[in-house]
Design a protein around this motif. Structure first.
Motif, PDB file in Angstrom:
ATOM      1  N   PHE B 342       0.836  -1.206   0.000  1.00 12.26           N
ATOM      2  CA  PHE B 342       0.000   0.000   0.000  1.00 12.26           C
ATOM      3  C   PHE B 342       0.875   1.263   0.000  1.00 12.26           C
ATOM      4  O   PHE B 342       0.660   2.177  -0.790  1.00 12.26           O
ATOM      5  N   LYS B 345       2.743   1.506  -3.345  1.00 13.67           N
ATOM      6  CA  LYS B 345       1.895   2.006  -4.421  1.00 13.67           C
ATOM      7  C   LYS B 345       1.874   3.540  -4.411  1.00 13.67           C
ATOM      8  O   LYS B 345       2.086   4.181  -5.439  1.00 13.67           O
ATOM      9  N   GLN B 349       3.491   5.700  -7.430  1.00  9.76           N
ATOM     10  CA  GLN B 349       2.607   6.533  -8.250  1.00  9.76           C
ATOM     11  C   GLN B 349       2.848   8.018  -8.009  1.00  9.76           C
ATOM     12  O   GLN B 349       2.935   8.792  -8.950  1.00  9.76           O
ATOM     13  N   ILE B 357       1.350  -1.817 -10.140  1.00  6.51           N
ATOM     14  CA  ILE B 357       0.311  -2.813  -9.877  1.00  6.51           C
ATOM     15  C   ILE B 357       0.839  -3.822  -8.870  1.00  6.51           C
ATOM     16  O   ILE B 357       2.021  -4.190  -8.902  1.00  6.51           O
ATOM     17  N   GLN B 358      -0.046  -4.208  -7.962  1.00  3.92           N
ATOM     18  CA  GLN B 358       0.287  -5.292  -7.046  1.00  3.92           C
ATOM     19  C   GLN B 358      -0.410  -6.541  -7.565  1.00  3.92           C
ATOM     20  O   GLN B 358      -1.586  -6.499  -7.904  1.00  3.92           O
ATOM     21  N   GLU B 360      -1.277 -10.326  -6.388  1.00  4.26           N
ATOM     22  CA  GLU B 360      -1.218 -11.306  -5.317  1.00  4.26           C
ATOM     23  C   GLU B 360      -1.602 -12.663  -5.885  1.00  4.26           C
ATOM     24  O   GLU B 360      -2.626 -12.805  -6.537  1.00  4.26           O
ATOM     25  N   ASP B 362      -0.372 -17.257  -5.819  1.00  4.29           N
ATOM     26  CA  ASP B 362       0.430 -18.285  -5.164  1.00  4.29           C
ATOM     27  C   ASP B 362       1.179 -19.066  -6.240  1.00  4.29           C
ATOM     28  O   ASP B 362       1.280 -18.615  -7.365  1.00  4.29           O
ATOM     29  N   GLN B 370      -6.486 -15.046 -14.773  1.00  4.77           N
ATOM     30  CA  GLN B 370      -6.637 -13.756 -14.104  1.00  4.77           C
ATOM     31  C   GLN B 370      -5.327 -12.974 -14.072  1.00  4.77           C
ATOM     32  O   GLN B 370      -5.313 -11.767 -14.283  1.00  4.77           O
ATOM     33  N   THR B 373      -4.730 -11.503 -17.463  1.00  6.93           N
ATOM     34  CA  THR B 373      -5.556 -10.328 -17.722  1.00  6.93           C
ATOM     35  C   THR B 373      -5.008  -9.102 -17.001  1.00  6.93           C
ATOM     36  O   THR B 373      -4.900  -8.017 -17.566  1.00  6.93           O
ATOM     37  N   ARG B 374      -4.656  -9.286 -15.731  1.00  3.88           N
ATOM     38  CA  ARG B 374      -4.119  -8.158 -14.975  1.00  3.88           C
ATOM     39  C   ARG B 374      -2.861  -7.603 -15.603  1.00  3.88           C
ATOM     40  O   ARG B 374      -2.695  -6.392 -15.739  1.00  3.88           O
ATOM     41  N   ALA B 377      -3.609  -5.897 -18.939  1.00  6.23           N
ATOM     42  CA  ALA B 377      -4.278  -4.611 -18.736  1.00  6.23           C
ATOM     43  C   ALA B 377      -3.278  -3.582 -18.220  1.00  6.23           C
ATOM     44  O   ALA B 377      -3.289  -2.418 -18.628  1.00  6.23           O
ATOM     45  N   PHE B 378      -2.416  -4.026 -17.341  1.00  5.92           N
ATOM     46  CA  PHE B 378      -1.401  -3.110 -16.808  1.00  5.92           C
ATOM     47  C   PHE B 378      -0.498  -2.604 -17.937  1.00  5.92           C
ATOM     48  O   PHE B 378      -0.228  -1.407 -18.044  1.00  5.92           O
ATOM     49  N   THR B 381      -2.115   0.039 -20.049  1.00  6.92           N
ATOM     50  CA  THR B 381      -2.084   1.411 -19.526  1.00  6.92           C
ATOM     51  C   THR B 381      -0.721   2.051 -19.809  1.00  6.92           C
ATOM     52  O   THR B 381      -0.631   3.241 -20.044  1.00  6.92           O
TER      53      THR B 381
END
Ligand code: SF4
Ligand code: SF4
Lengths: 249, 389
Positions: B342, B345, B349, B357-358, B360, B362, B370, B373-374, B377-378, B381
């Motif tokens: 936190f 970030k 920024q 981007i974080q 998380e 395992d 997922q 995708t993250r 998408a990152f 940007t």
């Protein structure tokens, strides 16, 4: 020239068609068990409207984006939702998208996605959670939200969908009024969105996309929980496909 | 095309497991270590072989979960799983284990692991700041030295310590120069290969051979830079990866980033650049154990509070490597890194003005889609940002 956006989501597939600058058509259908199948059906539909690969630019998005063999490009739903929300709202904003599989918060600045947060690895706080809970009350999501408006504040404490379901069932068993249970279910979603949103940070207006934006009582309860006005519009569920089409420009 | 030396470096995998067995049969001692706070120099000075045992594979986790809670960091579960299933040759041939009181999960797991093999635990201070911390950490170095001397029946002379320090500084220096080559635009080495080279060094039985291979790789890459052969082209977004340790088997986020077209140029984590930043002071007038204490205490790991060193390091690397974005990997249930994310970030920024981007996750494959995708998408940007300038 046509610009087509195809958003293959986990529950519904949405298609938006631009004829040059004009948004002329949106349609949706259940994704069903196969995203390959649904993308075929979409293409057949488009062909009937005399739209094909040669006179259009097709962008696929959503979790099934890789299953659209005729797409010119694939772009993630995050970028597309941001773009689509900006188009629908007409300004920069913070987008909340409650999808079937995940919930996302997206910051749009200068018509571009600059930052986003997604919930982690779990159905808690997603559309799927609402669907399951509505099922256990034997009603649909719109009725659930409607009921929730009249309910008293109770909380469903389980974060996990599976446990929350048994919690709901035991509440039914105890004779808790359905309105209150419905309120509890909605609260657990809006509570998840609350933490995600505030951890992410808010810039500009808050705009809700995805299927839930059509359900007025839900939007109302979400605004109440967030302590801020949540804007939505009838085409909000097409934000992903509209954004995808726009990305083809 | 991949640098040819990488194949030789990958060959270390098979070679080292044979060598550790041979060394054991010759009566050489092996010290298994779990962390970048472990002073491998002291083990080397005792004539032993230090190996890194950090679990980076999903395979033994199921077995570990028979004894450990499920909602524990995968690194801890994997490490413990390897220990109880005898699936790791390095654990098997370790004579003693060295552990530190780092994060809660690890230190409680060590209580269980200590029942399997002799284990020495170094009491790591919770802060790197202040004289008290340094003094107590220095004492821990003295104790660990005494432990090895007694257990192995050897004398660790000052001279041996100084030699070991020099050797490990040379390894660090080679690794650091290798890492710094990726400051070049575009980067000559993929992040995947960089990770592999850095990770494999932890198993090197023959340190000199390991160093010579890295020198060879550096030479090859320098030639490639001159010829204009790179791992990625100019347009690939340059990423700094920070957060929890990764290794072969737990590289999924790194892989996803590079498969999506990013060039991971800087690995800030403790399996990358973090332990290379600071050398051990070779000042002949300084107590070598104090020099070791100073160096290791400076490791900017999230189990320290405060951990300002990490922010400084990220800032430096972000500038030096001219990165376009920062990815913070946190393993599920790693509280220290997750909480620190936190602040990181906001720092990245607001102060560095970079996308952040974080992620998380395992070790399992259950969320590959997922994560993809993250990551995509990152990168979207970032791409758009560079398109506007
Ligand atoms: S992250 Fe910290 S505690 Fe974990 S291995 Fe690295 S240095 Fe040790
Ligand atoms: S990743 Fe985090 S929880 Fe896991 S061992 Fe390292 S510090 Fe501990």
């Amino acid at each position: 020239m046509y610009y087509i956006g195809i958003d293959i989501g986990s529950t519904a597939s949405k298609v938006s068609v631009f004829n040059d600058q004009n948004l002329v058509l949106n349609f949706s259908m259940p994704t069903g068990w196969s995203s390959v199948e649904v993308s075929k059906i979409v293409y057949e539909k488009l062909e009937k409207m005399n739209i094909d690969k040669d006179n259009s630019r097709i962008i696929a998005t959503g979790y099934g984006r890789v299953s659209v063999p005729y797409a010119d490009k694939t772009i993630t739903e995050i970028t597309c939702h941001g773009k689509g929300a900006h188009y629908l709202l007409g300004e920069d904003c913070t987008v909340i998208d409650i999808g079937g599989q995940d919930t996302k918060i997206i910051t749009v600045e200068n018509d571009r996605v600059t930052n986003f947060t997604m919930n982690d690895k779990c159905a808690a706080g997603t559309g799927r959670f609402l669907e399951l809970m509505a099922n256990s009350l034997a009603i649909g999501i719109p009725e659930l939200a409607e009921l929730a408006l009249k309910g008293k504040e109770i909380s469903i404490t389980s974060m996990c969908t599976v446990f929350a379901e048994s919690e709901v069932i035991s509440l039914i068993g105890k004779g808790t009024p359905r309105e209150d249970i419905a309120r509890g279910v909605i609260n657990s979603i809006t509570g998840r969105v609350y933490t995600l949103l505030y951890k992410h940070g808010i810039k500009g207006k808050i705009y809700l996309t995805g299927g839930l934006c059509e359900i007025k009582p839900f939007v109302e309860l979400l605004s109440e929980r967030l302590g801020k006005e949540v804007i939505s519009s009838p085409l909000g569920r097409y934000a992903g496909s509209i954004g995808a089409a726009l990305m083809g420009f | 095309m991949r640098p040819v030396t990488m194949e030789e470096i990958e060959g270390l995998r098979g070679l080292n497991s044979v060598k550790v067995k041979e060394a054991h049969e010759e009566g050489k001692k092996v010290v298994g270590m779990y962390c970048m706070f472990s002073p491998s120099e002291i083990a080397i000075a005792a004539g032993a072989i230090p190996v890194t045992l950090c679990g980076t594979a999903q395979a033994p986790i199921e077995d570990a979960e028979k004894e450990l809670p499920r909602n524990l960091c995968p690194l801890i579960k994997s490490s413990y799983g390897f220990a109880i299933t005898d699936k790791c040759p390095y654990f098997f041939f370790s004579d003693v284990l060295l552990a530190e009181t780092t994060c809660d999960g690890k230190k409680k797991m060590y209580e269980l692991m200590g029942k399997i093999k002799p284990m020495h635990i170094m009491n790591l201070p919770q802060t790197s700041e202040g004289e008290d911390s340094l003094e107590s950490w220095h004492k821990e170095m003295v104790k660990f030295k005494a432990y090895l001397e007694e257990t192995f029946g050897v004398e660790i002379t000052e001279e041996k310590l100084r030699d070991a320090i020099k050797l490990m500084n040379r390894e660090r220096d080679a690794m650091k120069r290798l890492h710094k080559l990726n400051a070049h635009k575009p980067a000559p080495l993929s992040g995947m290969d960089m990770m592999l080279a850095q990770w494999l060094k932890g198993f090197n039985v023959d340190k000199e051979y390991g160093i010579s291979l890295i020198e060879k790789l550096i030479e090859e890459l320098e030639e490639r830079i001159e010829k204009g052969i790179f791992a990625f082209d100019e347009s690939a977004p340059r990423i700094l990866l920070t957060g929890c340790p990764i290794g072969s088997g737990s590289e999924k986020v790194l892989r996803a980033l590079e498969e999506a077209g990013a060039s991971v140029v800087a690995l800030e984590n403790c399996t990358g650049y973090k332990p290379l930043d600071v050398m051990v002071d070779e000042d002949p007038d300084k107590d070598p154990l104090l020099a070791l204490a100073e160096k290791y205490l400076k490791t900017p790991c999230s189990c320290m509070t405060p951990n300002n060193g990490r922010f400084d390091l990220i800032k430096r690397l972000a500038e030096e490597y001219d990165v376009d974005g920062v990815v913070d990997l946190t393993w599920v249930a790693c509280h220290t890194y997750a909480i620190e994310s936190f602040s990181l970030k906001n720092f990245v920024q607001d102060e560095l003005g970079l996308p952040f981007i974080q992620i998380e996750t395992d070790y399992s494959d259950s969320d590959t889609g997922q994560v993809k995708t993250r990551v995509e998408a990152f990168l979207e940007t970032i791409e758009k940002k560079s398109a506007t300038v």
